[in-house]
Design an enzyme around this catalytic site. Structure first.
Site, PDB file in Angstrom:
ATOM      1  N   ASP A  85       0.861  -0.945  -0.043  1.00  0.00           N
ATOM      2  CA  ASP A  85       0.072   0.300   0.237  1.00  0.00           C
ATOM      3  C   ASP A  85       0.900   1.022   0.192  1.00  0.00           C
ATOM      4  O   ASP A  85       1.518   1.524  -1.157  1.00  0.00           O
ATOM      5  CB  ASP A  85      -1.316  -0.022   1.184  1.00  0.00           C
ATOM      6  CG  ASP A  85      -2.430   1.132   1.262  1.00  0.00           C
ATOM      7  OD1 ASP A  85      -2.246   1.715  -0.293  1.00  0.00           O
ATOM      8  OD2 ASP A  85      -2.514   1.150   1.646  1.00  0.00           O
TER       9      ASP A  85
ATOM     10  N   ASP B 182       1.581   6.927   5.208  1.00  0.00           N
ATOM     11  CA  ASP B 182      -0.270   7.459   4.358  1.00  0.00           C
ATOM     12  C   ASP B 182       0.048   7.994   5.916  1.00  0.00           C
ATOM     13  O   ASP B 182      -0.304   7.673   6.974  1.00  0.00           O
ATOM     14  CB  ASP B 182      -0.662   6.492   3.921  1.00  0.00           C
ATOM     15  CG  ASP B 182      -0.296   6.312   2.871  1.00  0.00           C
ATOM     16  OD1 ASP B 182       0.395   6.044   1.413  1.00  0.00           O
ATOM     17  OD2 ASP B 182      -1.539   4.694   1.913  1.00  0.00           O
TER      18      ASP B 182
ATOM     19  N   ARG C 117       1.584   9.426  -6.818  1.00  0.00           N
ATOM     20  CA  ARG C 117       0.715   9.895  -5.266  1.00  0.00           C
ATOM     21  C   ARG C 117       2.311  10.791  -4.106  1.00  0.00           C
ATOM     22  O   ARG C 117       2.971   9.904  -3.417  1.00  0.00           O
ATOM     23  CB  ARG C 117       0.023   8.910  -4.584  1.00  0.00           C
ATOM     24  CG  ARG C 117      -0.894   8.031  -4.881  1.00  0.00           C
ATOM     25  CD  ARG C 117      -1.875   7.369  -3.340  1.00  0.00           C
ATOM     26  NE  ARG C 117      -2.790   6.854  -4.468  1.00  0.00           N
ATOM     27  CZ  ARG C 117      -3.720   6.154  -2.869  1.00  0.00           C
ATOM     28  NH1 ARG C 117      -3.291   5.603  -2.329  1.00  0.00           N
ATOM     29  NH2 ARG C 117      -4.975   5.456  -4.279  1.00  0.00           N
TER      30      ARG C 117
HETATM   31 CA    CA Z   1      -2.525   3.321   3.250  1.00  0.00          CA
END
Ligand code: CA
Ligand code: CA
Length: 447
Positions: free
Chosen positions: A266, A270, A322
């Site tokens: 992932d 984050d 991202r």
């Molecule tokens: Ca994440």
């Protein structure tokens, strides 16, 4: 249990020198002066004005820890213990030095756990693929039923191992240039005042990716574990001088199923769900797809006014997207080096998501030849971004104008704020050499 790990009651005189560390362990120097303590990264605090984490009182991590709450850890079990136990909510200041490699997939006796260790409920990849093959299951709904339940249960078992929670008032700092967090997900959840420095975060890998045929136009395999997650209203977090990568399990090594890459990763870092006042500085984010997500959902309107993050002097090396992708937050992105020259998979750097207010300044982009400068920004449901001082492949460029020349609807520069918490903004032309000489792990830390 504390007797099982070495407490550190001595000063780092020259952090990063492994030989000296061994000497220190032998002689157990005492901290004798504040000057000595200041040289020790465990006791360093975020400098004044160094990004959003400096606002509203600043970020001191575990710098106030007593020697009884100062640890050197070499295994997962020791790390969890030093953190106050699994999912600790302690607020006692603690300093944790990481020496060598911490493996997430490891039992409390130090034995390696493989993916098969976590399987439960009759899960198997072949049965999962058979059950949710689009020719059988279709493409209009997410998987459910026996195999999906078994996948989720198996993933939860892995989560209980690889997810390591960091409580408030903690500093975690790697020793030297070879302190590694491998296959683990550090989580800063509902915690305040955390410092994480000089760690090589490698390959947080989910053994049990989930197929979602409704994600995008072709479906996607999605995975659960970030290398570092900062979320659920955590505040005052400083992430500094770390190196993140997929290491020995790059996406290029993954198979494809149903025509999509079997993505086992992932995010690298984050920041979501109401997290606020975070500074991300001097890190290397490398060899990864979904690098940094700030804000996880358009519908999470409680994120409005939060997710304030400063991202400066980082290298993004062979990262696909991202870098970051932002929703809601006032995010200052300055003096970063996007080193994507050889990355044919590069998609975009800055993602303009719902209600985001990115202020991007003096970033240096090296993109593959033929990659359009107008694609360095990507709009999702956001409408504004301010950019200034950028260089793309050696040439000064107005990045927002390049975007607007190539895309409709246009983005506006009216972000409605100006960064207040800033130390030095370096000239863009200096950024590549500055970053490549000083970002990531293995440097002498100062603050
Ligand atoms: Ca994440
Ligand atoms: Ca990946």
């Amino acid at each position: 249990m504390r007797a099982t790990f070495r407490k550190r009651s001595f000063a780092f005189v020259a952090f990063g020198m492994f030989a000296l560390l061994i000497l220190s362990l032998s002689f157990a120097f005492k901290v004798t002066s504040s000057a000595g303590a200041a040289a020790d990264p465990g006791h360093q605090v975020l400098p004044a004005n160094d990004g959003w984490a400096a606002a509203n009182g600043g970020t001191t991590g575990g710098s106030a820890a007593t020697s009884a709450n100062t640890y050197t850890v070499t295994t997962r079990a020791q790390l969890v213990q030093a953190l106050g136990g699994a999912k600790s909510t302690s607020t006692t200041p603690r300093i944790i030095y990481v020496q060598g490699s911490i493996y997430g997939n490891q039992d409390d006796s130090g034995n390696t756990l493989t993916c098969s260790s976590y399987i439960t409920g009759g899960y198997s990849l072949s049965a999962y693929l058979a059950a949710y093959n689009p020719s059988v299951w279709g493409r209009t709904k997410k998987p459910s039923g026996t195999q999906e339940n078994a996948r989720a249960a198996s993933e939860s078992k892995q989560a209980a191992r690889v997810e390591i929670y960091v409580p408030s008032n903690t500093t975690i700092v790697g020793i030297g240039n070879n302190a590694n967090i491998i296959g683990a997900n550090l989580l800063v959840k509902s915690a305040n005042n955390v410092i994480i420095r000089n760690l090589n975060f490698q390959n947080a890998s989910d053994c049990f990716p989930q197929w979602d045929p409704t994600d995008g136009s072709s479906g996607n395999w999605n995975s659960a574990f970030d290398n570092l997650s900062i979320f659920t209203n955590s505040t005052h977090v400083w992430v500094d001088h770390n190196t993140f990568s997929d290491a020995n399990q790059p996406d290029s090594s993954e198979p494809s199923y149903f025509g999509r890459i079997y993505e086992q990763h992932d995010g690298e870092c984050d920041i979501t769900k109401g997290a606020d006042l975070v500074t991300v500085s001097w890190n290397i984010f490398s060899n990864h797809d979904k690098t940094m997500l700030i804000g996880s959902s358009d519908s999470l309107t409680s994120d409005a006014g939060k997710l304030r993050v400063t991202i400066h002097h980082n290298e993004f090396l062979n990262t696909i997207e991202r870098e970051p992708r932002v929703r809601f937050g006032q995010v200052h992105v300055y003096d970063n080096y996007y080193n994507e020259t050889a990355n044919s998979q590069f998609q975009y750097a800055l993602g303009v998501g719902k209600s985001s207010q990115i202020y991007a300044q003096n970033n240096y982009y090296q993109v593959p030849s033929g990659f359009s400068a107008g694609s360095i920004l990507k709009a999702f449901t956001g409408t504004v971004i301010y950019t200034t001082g950028d260089i793309v492949n050696g040439k000064a460029i107005d990045l927002l104008a390049a975007y607007n020349a190539a895309n409709t609807p246009h983005l506006s520069a009216s972000v409605g704020w100006t960064p207040k918490y800033v130390t030095t903004v370096d000239a863009t032309s200096l950024v590549p050499s500055l970053i490549q000489g000083n970002a990531g792990t293995g440097h002498t830390l100062t603050a």
